[in-house]
Scaffold this active site. Structure first.
Site, PDB file in Angstrom:
ATOM      1  N   SER A   1     -52.762   2.251  26.915  1.00 30.45           N
ATOM      2  CA  SER A   1     -52.587   1.917  25.501  1.00 30.45           C
ATOM      3  C   SER A   1     -52.109   0.475  25.344  1.00 30.45           C
ATOM      4  O   SER A   1     -52.481  -0.199  24.384  1.00 30.45           O
ATOM      5  CB  SER A   1     -51.611   2.882  24.828  1.00 30.45           C
ATOM      6  OG  SER A   1     -50.366   2.895  25.477  1.00 30.45           O
ATOM      7  N   GLU A   2     -51.284  -0.002  26.295  1.00 35.18           N
ATOM      8  CA  GLU A   2     -50.886  -1.406  26.270  1.00 35.18           C
ATOM      9  C   GLU A   2     -50.655  -1.938  27.677  1.00 35.18           C
ATOM     10  O   GLU A   2     -50.253  -1.196  28.585  1.00 35.18           O
ATOM     11  CB  GLU A   2     -49.609  -1.603  25.439  1.00 35.18           C
ATOM     12  CG  GLU A   2     -49.849  -1.693  23.946  1.00 35.18           C
ATOM     13  CD  GLU A   2     -48.950  -0.775  23.147  1.00 35.18           C
ATOM     14  OE1 GLU A   2     -48.970  -0.903  21.918  1.00 35.18           O
ATOM     15  OE2 GLU A   2     -48.271   0.072  23.737  1.00 35.18           O
ATOM     16  N   THR A   3     -50.942  -3.227  27.827  1.00 34.55           N
ATOM     17  CA  THR A   3     -50.616  -3.990  29.032  1.00 34.55           C
ATOM     18  C   THR A   3     -49.808  -5.189  28.588  1.00 34.55           C
ATOM     19  O   THR A   3     -50.166  -5.872  27.622  1.00 34.55           O
ATOM     20  CB  THR A   3     -51.896  -4.450  29.757  1.00 34.55           C
ATOM     21  OG1 THR A   3     -52.627  -3.302  30.198  1.00 34.55           O
ATOM     22  CG2 THR A   3     -51.565  -5.323  30.952  1.00 34.55           C
TER      23      THR A   3
END
Length: 305
Positions: free
Chosen positions: A45-47
């Site tokens: 979902s996020e990096t």
């Protein structure tokens, strides 16, 4: 060039629960296109990319990417990166260790406090950099219900109604009647795109919530859907909880004082998450808000780029 990375499960003290996050260290020299492609490669979902701080008094500069776009601010990358940086800096120390850092994000500097436990999951808490503000929007209750495969009567509870809020990232707050309604949701991205407003240049994401939770300590149970970010459903969303703080205060009319609230998310995904929200109310308005949670590392390695 090799760059270190680690994977953390955030807003949980249990591996393979919470919201997974990729933390890429030594990210100086990576341009926007490269960071977006790497985020797509991880497909989480996020990096978050950790760069040298622009202000030498600060700890690091963070850039946060979903598989689809960059975000100015997000909660689980802030918590996860703060813990990852603190664990790296304190790797040679024994016993509990408290650290304070300032992380530069596109939304502005974010102050974080980290507690590294001895034999327990680390915990980080940050000051919400922007107060939640209500944005102008009107909603068709039936259209919202259709987007979630619910009945119109299941949208809303008590005096809570659908509203649009942002503390850096805009979310439509969609209150639903109870846990059963939340658990029965089948989200339709195409129908959402027809009824959701554009805010801050983007299609707003959906944050669906009700009172209570599977965890008896939870005050609210939530689910998040963000087709514009390339996220079908998110196990834990700190930026949404930051936005939700405004809705909670607006509808529940919190009295002056300190209000600790626990929000659970990700239950339906099999990745239960617990997000700590602390609100300080003074003179009838939110004077300050903090979000916190635990995180555990599950993997580490190098990117050969």
């Amino acid at each position: 060039m090799s760059r270190r990375y680690a994977i953390y499960d955030v807003f949980t003290d249990t591996r393979l629960a919470g919201n997974p996050l990729a933390v890429v260290f030594d990210a100086d020299g990576l341009d926007d296109r490269a960071m977006q492609r790497i985020a797509g490669e991880f497909n989480l979902s996020e990096t978050v990319f950790v760069k040298t701080a622009e202000n030498p008094a600060h700890t690091a500069r963070l850039r946060i990417f979903t598989p689809g776009r960059e975000l100015p601010f997000a909660g689980h990358p802030t918590v996860g990166a703060a813990i990852a940086i603190a664990e790296t800096a304190g790797s040679g120390q024994a016993g509990p260790n408290d650290q304070v850092s300032v992380l530069e994000e596109n939304v502005g500097p974010v102050r974080c406090a980290v507690r590294l436990g001895a034999g327990s999951a680390a915990f980080a808490e940050f000051d919400v950099p922007r107060k939640s503000v209500r944005l102008d929007a009107t909603f068709d209750r039936q259209a919202l219900a259709d987007a979630f495969s619910l009945k119109a009567g299941q949208i809303g509870f008590e005096n809570h109604q659908p509203t649009l809020w942002s503390a850096g990232v805009a979310f439509v707050m969609v209150p639903v009647h109870d846990l059963a309604a939340a658990g029965s949701v089948e989200f339709d991205p195409a129908l959402w795109e027809r009824c959701a407003p554009f805010a801050e240049g983007r299609l707003a994401s959906a944050y669906l919530y009700c009172r209570g939770g599977v965890n008896h300590n939870a005050k609210f149970h939530a689910r998040m859907f963000a087709p514009d970010m390339g996220i079908s459903e998110d196990p834990a969303t700190g930026a949404a909880v930051a936005a939700m703080s405004g809705a909670i205060h607006a509808f529940d009319k919190l009295v002056d004082g300190h209000h600790p609230l626990l929000i659970e998310q990700g239950v339906e995904m099999g990745r239960p998450s617990l997000i700590h929200l602390h609100l300080d109310v003074s003179g009838g308005v939110i004077a300050g808000a903090r979000i916190g949670g635990e995180a555990v590392r599950i993997a580490s390695g190098t990117l050969d780029l």
